[in-house]
Design a protein around this motif. Sequence first.
Motif, PDB file in Angstrom:
ATOM      1  N   UNK A 172       0.837  -1.208   0.000  1.00 14.74           N
ATOM      2  CA  UNK A 172       0.000   0.000   0.000  1.00 14.74           C
ATOM      3  C   UNK A 172       0.871   1.257   0.000  1.00 14.74           C
ATOM      4  N   UNK A 173       1.909   1.270   0.824  1.00 14.05           N
ATOM      5  CA  UNK A 173       2.789   2.444   0.862  1.00 14.05           C
ATOM      6  C   UNK A 173       3.464   2.678  -0.488  1.00 14.05           C
ATOM      7  N   UNK A 176       0.986   3.940  -3.047  1.00 12.75           N
ATOM      8  CA  UNK A 176       0.594   5.329  -2.783  1.00 12.75           C
ATOM      9  C   UNK A 176       1.666   6.284  -3.293  1.00 12.75           C
ATOM     10  N   UNK A 177       2.927   5.979  -2.998  1.00 10.45           N
ATOM     11  CA  UNK A 177       4.034   6.821  -3.496  1.00 10.45           C
ATOM     12  C   UNK A 177       4.042   6.894  -5.018  1.00 10.45           C
ATOM     13  N   UNK A 200      -5.078  -2.457  -7.431  1.00  7.99           N
ATOM     14  CA  UNK A 200      -4.536  -1.316  -6.677  1.00  7.99           C
ATOM     15  C   UNK A 200      -5.465  -0.952  -5.528  1.00  7.99           C
ATOM     16  N   UNK A 202      -4.381   1.690  -3.283  1.00 10.60           N
ATOM     17  CA  UNK A 202      -4.163   3.121  -3.037  1.00 10.60           C
ATOM     18  C   UNK A 202      -5.277   3.936  -3.691  1.00 10.60           C
ATOM     19  N   UNK A 203      -5.916   4.824  -2.923  1.00 10.35           N
ATOM     20  CA  UNK A 203      -7.017   5.671  -3.405  1.00 10.35           C
ATOM     21  C   UNK A 203      -8.176   4.851  -3.975  1.00 10.35           C
ATOM     22  N   UNK A 246      -9.675  -1.101   2.800  1.00 14.55           N
ATOM     23  CA  UNK A 246      -9.425   0.324   2.549  1.00 14.55           C
ATOM     24  C   UNK A 246      -7.936   0.643   2.506  1.00 14.55           C
ATOM     25  N   UNK A 247      -7.586   1.773   1.910  1.00 13.84           N
ATOM     26  CA  UNK A 247      -6.203   2.248   1.961  1.00 13.84           C
ATOM     27  C   UNK A 247      -5.876   2.880   3.317  1.00 13.84           C
ATOM     28  N   UNK A 248      -5.925   2.058   4.335  1.00 17.06           N
ATOM     29  CA  UNK A 248      -5.665   2.443   5.725  1.00 17.06           C
ATOM     30  C   UNK A 248      -4.677   1.410   6.240  1.00 17.06           C
TER      31      UNK A 248
ATOM     32  N   UNK B 180       3.663  10.046   4.144  1.00 17.14           N
ATOM     33  CA  UNK B 180       4.665   9.084   3.680  1.00 17.14           C
ATOM     34  C   UNK B 180       6.078   9.545   4.023  1.00 17.14           C
ATOM     35  N   UNK B 203      -4.897   7.817   5.003  1.00 17.02           N
ATOM     36  CA  UNK B 203      -4.788   6.571   5.767  1.00 17.02           C
ATOM     37  C   UNK B 203      -5.766   6.516   6.946  1.00 17.02           C
ATOM     38  N   UNK B 247     -10.105   8.031   2.117  1.00 21.68           N
ATOM     39  CA  UNK B 247      -8.982   8.593   1.356  1.00 21.68           C
ATOM     40  C   UNK B 247      -8.980   8.098  -0.089  1.00 21.68           C
ATOM     41  N   UNK B 248     -10.004   8.483  -0.808  1.00 21.31           N
ATOM     42  CA  UNK B 248     -10.224   8.107  -2.210  1.00 21.31           C
ATOM     43  C   UNK B 248     -10.548   9.415  -2.918  1.00 21.31           C
ATOM     44  N   UNK B 295     -11.899   3.108  -8.174  1.00 29.40           N
ATOM     45  CA  UNK B 295     -10.849   3.432  -9.149  1.00 29.40           C
ATOM     46  C   UNK B 295     -11.274   3.116 -10.588  1.00 29.40           C
TER      47      UNK B 295
END
Lengths: 350, 350
Positions: A172-173, A176-177, A200, A202-203, A246-248, B180, B203, B247-248, B295
């Motif tokens: 996930x990290x 996200x980057x 994916x 992220x988001x 979720x992106x958590x 991040x 997050x 966070x989307x 997404x």
Amino acid sequence: MYQSNGFHVAVVGVTGAVGTRMLKMLEGSPLPVGKITPLASKRSVGKTVEFGGKEWAIKEAKPEAFESVQIALFSAGGSVSKELAPEAVKRGAVVIDNTSAFRMDKDTPLVVPEVNEKELFNHNGIIANPNCSTIQMVAALEPIRSAYGLSRVIVSTYQAVSGAGVSAIKELNEQTEKFLKGEEITPEILPVKGDKKHYQLAFNAIPQIDLFQPNDYTFEEMKMINETKKIMGDDSIKVSATCVRLPVAISHAESVYIEIDRDDVSSSDIKQLLSEAPGIVLEDDPANQIYPMPLHAIDKKEVFVGRIRKDPDVPNGFHLWIVSDNLLKGAAWNSVQIAESLQKLGLVKA
Amino acid sequence: MYQSNGFHVAVVGVTGAVGTRMLKMLEGSPLPVGKITPLASKRSVGKTVEFGGKEWAIKEAKPEAFESVQIALFSAGGSVSKELAPEAVKRGAVVIDNTSAFRMDKDTPLVVPEVNEKELFNHNGIIANPNCSTIQMVAALEPIRSAYGLSRVIVSTYQAVSGAGVSAIKELNEQTEKFLKGEEITPEILPVKGDKKHYQLAFNAIPQIDLFQPNDYTFEEMKMINETKKIMGDDSIKVSATCVRLPVAISHAESVYIEIDRDDVSSSDIKQLLSEAPGIVLEDDPANQIYPMPLHAIDKKEVFVGRIRKDPDVPNGFHLWIVSDNLLKGAAWNSVQIAESLQKLGLVKA
């Protein structure tokens, strides 16, 4: 806590997201631990872990490693538990297993101490720690069930990636980057490492946790359904679930809808009840924007409950928003809490 | 589409997340548009927008700007609509308003064309575009209601930040970058710009969208409850909601639980129904991990539905997972669709 004449405790999967926290929870617990046997796969042998100010060498998880162990905490996946938990029991240990391997076995108690601690008396060597999302939900619902009766639960989860392990947090990290830089993303782990497709996170939000079952529910959803009934000891409670990733990073949240057996209960009654319940923190003050959130629950042992409201159209229907650190109350802390209960009830002796 | 003898259309709030998409949707629509009057606040005057291969100068949104306008699309906040929509109507325009200003007025139709297009015949100059989360839900539920009856809706939302505007999208991106890097975050906008406290969304998941009401529901939740009943024209449907910000960036998802009036319907029946419904795309193939995700819905006009399952314990209870681009079907596209319907029904003439 470390105490030289205390229990000999093994932690299986000690390098994982849950395993590292099991050690931390043991360190903060009044349970006296005199010896730690940290177990993991072969590739971690040679490394050490710290406990009670000492270094303990990680050993390979195999049957002989459980000699003289009194309490064994497992969190290294279902197949490891299936193979090694009986070996630990054979050597005299009580196993507290954080995988789904034995949870629905008739002879294995499935325990959340605030809810059904007395089930520990019926153990046959193995005690199962429930699924993370189930634990925080039943901990919050039990005081309500016990006071007013509980006939129905409909839950939608908002789950953190840490439930899928350290590699999922890392993915996930990295996603996200890359996403923020506009770089290409190649998902490899989420939503389920062992499934065919990867997406994916992220988001995004992915409505799949664990594998799909023949009835089109995921295994995570079926865990919540079946484990809730078993822990509460009542098959007549109607339970249904939708589980979403979720992106958590850490802490699961849950939007829980319940129906109770009475029409004359107010949301204030339920707030009052939960404000006094063991292991629960009421965070419910909308006028001051006080409600539980995943980010605020990280590293806390309690289950946070808020947004308690009556359904405008249904006099016995209520909403709750339940948040807890999935690696602590959802896993490591509940396991150590079970060990504390075993000692308190005289079911293990140092 | 641009056509020199087409309608004179004003877009109020043309620089916003929804306003820019209203222009894009108009460009792709068969509705003939001969003149665009792009309106915004004073500080955007001097800029231009592109439409039909031409540049159109942004003007200040004030009463005189609506002279000769035939269709006015509003998306610049409730107070702007309250002040200027009557001025546009006074000058002969039909207003399609994407704010909550007039939605619950008895004399204002609240329209999702797939659901209640015929309500357009009762308009008095203003037609309200429903709340984004309501639109995608009722679009997916109407075919079910109409075939089997609908008695109950319990929804938990998973909403994108773009519903809170361009500045909220920016804040989420900045927070994510800082998080991040381990830098300090000072939340200033989310969850609600006009409320007292602000929380980190990166997050995290925040169970507050819009302001809290005296009954402890948020305004967003009350919109879903009240607007669903109004659009479906049935106050007897029990509706309750929990709305959560994620966070989307774009696209809302919803975990929707419904009860229908019959016990003999299968999830296959509902899938069949939705696969043929207007504006709906069925994405429901668990064996191949096919389900809707935020997404994948970005920049699409349709409402995506999947994870359709019967409650194991309730023969008339079903789950659905409903996802759509909140800026398109939830806002810009539904507004332009209403304009298309008005033309089709002969309620506006170029």
